[in-house]
Design an enzyme around this catalytic site. Structure first.
Site, mmCIF file in Angstrom:
data_model
loop_
_atom_site.group_PDB
_atom_site.id
_atom_site.type_symbol
_atom_site.label_atom_id
_atom_site.label_comp_id
_atom_site.label_asym_id
_atom_site.label_seq_id
_atom_site.Cartn_x
_atom_site.Cartn_y
_atom_site.Cartn_z
ATOM 1 N N SER A 276 -1.885 -0.938 -1.257
ATOM 2 C CA SER A 276 -0.874 -0.549 -1.868
ATOM 3 C C SER A 276 -1.063 0.237 -2.944
ATOM 4 C CB SER A 276 -0.006 -1.999 -2.205
ATOM 5 O OG SER A 276 0.946 -1.688 -3.273
ATOM 6 N N GLU A 289 1.590 -2.206 12.379
ATOM 7 C CA GLU A 289 2.771 -2.112 12.229
ATOM 8 C C GLU A 289 3.321 -0.655 12.832
ATOM 9 O OE1 GLU A 289 3.101 -4.498 7.862
ATOM 10 O OE2 GLU A 289 2.879 -2.413 7.899
#
Length: 461
Positions: A276, A289
């Site tokens: 992140s 994903e």
């Protein structure tokens, strides 16, 4: 001047020319277009439709163009609309009037149909090979985890005990069907439309069997109108790709859940995770994903082509120019997703202790408890009710079936004896399920062997 300009007295408007042009995406068919043209020219020469020396000159010219295209020495023109007219224009520029004989007894309608089939026909084995590589990873993971007990789920609730190997072989069997679906698609599309002309063949004595054989097709298509208006092969291919991506998406969803802190059944390798920009603790399953997200893209390709074709009368219509981009995009997407998914799966770490700890909770051996009573003579529905009461009691008492004292078992049924604890042990629950296709180590080994045999047969073929 355009190759079809004879009937027209005005130049095509620039907007129309840009709108009509497909060279920006169908340029990738150059190899197939040249192969089809060479086969057509050879047939024209053999049948005497053109002189043999003219056919040879055309074929030599096409070979030179192919070499130059692959050497990145050719720039295709928007003015020439598509790959077919670009190649033909280049040929005529290079070999003169003889190049104009190539299009004898041929239409762009059967030309694009054969090019497109050849392209899809070439890509299907590539995708099958990638799926086989993924199958090899699944087999490897299953073989290493025959005894790795984990919860099986229904409704995303812990249901019954299984193993990680059993889980892997579930996906291996899905992918096996994907392979056979693509093989079926390949077999059905193995017919050559070249020679169908615009829609009604030709008055020339073309030999469609010769061109079909030269291009590696089993036979020519049976009906010329169907030949140029059919895109079933592309729709079927996109359908197979969509089902394949659905399987990968389901698998991705499981991996996304499993690598979360809430499950922690697996850990992804750092090389197949991302972080992140603001939260330093994060390890995100971006590969899974993205595969899940790109599935919608392949679905969109299928729906696009189904929608394009749904209202078209026979035979060819310009709408069908919209067939190639969705197929190209689906091929690119699938061929991008499978290898990276396989690598991610191959490198992930299985958290065996966490899986077993999860399997120890949630009463996933409740069915086995009921079966214990049934094997001692109690009707299943009665056993089901008794075990349901036991589960309710355990929840209130903060116990599990494994830790519940024998006196509490006997309080609901005197049939329970000390051997109930062995019956409820997770390894007993898993390996007692020796039914064909089940999660026992013996049964899963059979499943692994079947997939290995399936893959070995295809390597031989």
């Amino acid at each position: 001047m355009k190759l079809w300009a004879g009937r027209f007295q005005k130049e095509t408007d620039t907007l129309v020319n840009d709108f009509n042009s497909s060279i920006s995406f169908d340029a990738r068919l150059y190899k197939e277009d040249i192969a089809g043209s060479m086969a057509h020219a050879a047939m024209l020469g053999k049948t005497g439709i053109i002189e043999a020396h003219e056919a040879e000159k055309i074929i030599d010219g096409l070979k030179a163009i192919l070499a130059d295209v692959e050497a990145d020495q050719v720039e295709f023109s928007m003015e020439n609309e598509d790959i077919h007219m670009n190649i033909e224009s280049l040929l005529t520029q290079r070999i003169g009037q003889t190049g104009k004989r190539l299009h004898t007894a041929r239409s762009r309608n059967d030309q694009v149909a054969v090019d497109f089939r050849l392209y899809v026909k070439k890509e299907i084995p590539v995708i099958i090979g990638m799926i086989q590589d993924l199958e090899e990873v699944l087999v490897k993971k299953a073989q290493a985890n025959l005894h790795t007990v984990m919860p099986g789920y229904t409704h995303l609730q812990r249901a019954q005990p299984t193993t990680f190997a059993h889980y892997m072989m579930a996906y291996a069997n899905m992918l096996k069907r994907d392979i056979t679906r693509l093989e079926d698609c390949l077999e059905r599309m193995d017919e050559c439309p070249l020679g169908a002309g615009a829609l009604a063949t030709s008055t020339y004595p073309v030999d469609r069997f010769q061109t079909a054989a030269a291009l590696g097709f089993r036979c020519p298509t049976d009906n010329s109108m169907d030949s140029v208006s059919d895109r079933d092969f592309a729709i079927e291919f996109l359908s197979a790709c969509s089902i394949l991506m659905m399987h990968l998406s389901r698998f991705s969803e499981e991996i996304i859940l499993w690598c979360s802190w809430e499950f922690k059944y697996v850990e992804l390798d750092d090389a197949y995770s991302t972080g992140s920009s603001i939260m330093p603790q994060k390890k995100n399953p971006d590969v899974a994903e993205l595969v899940r997200g790109k599935t919608g893209r392949v679905y969109g390709s299928l729906i696009t082509l189904l929608t394009v074709m749904k209202g078209l009368p026979l035979a060819y219509n310009k709408d069908m120019q919209e067939d190639k981009e969705p197929v190209f995009d689906a091929i690119d997407t699938v061929e991008l997703c499978i290898p990276v998914f396989a690598a991610m799966l191959d490198t992930l770490t299985v958290k065996e202790k966490n899986m077993r700890a999860a399997a120890s909770g949630g009463f996933i051996n409740a069915t086995d408890c009921a079966d214990y009573l049934v094997k001692k003579g109690m009707p299943f529905r009665e056993a089901y009710m008794i075990v349901g009461k036991l589960v309710n009691f355990c929840i209130k008492a903060g116990e599990t079936l494994d830790t519940l004292p024998l006196k509490d078992f006997k309080a609901v049924s005197p049939i329970f004896e000390e051997d109930v604890y062995q019956a409820l042990e997770l390894n007993t629950c898993v390996n007692g399920r020796q039914v064909y296709g089940g999660p026992s180590a013996e049964s899963v080994q059979q499943q692994i062997d079947h997939i290995k045999d399936f893959l070995a047969q295809r390597k031989k073929g």
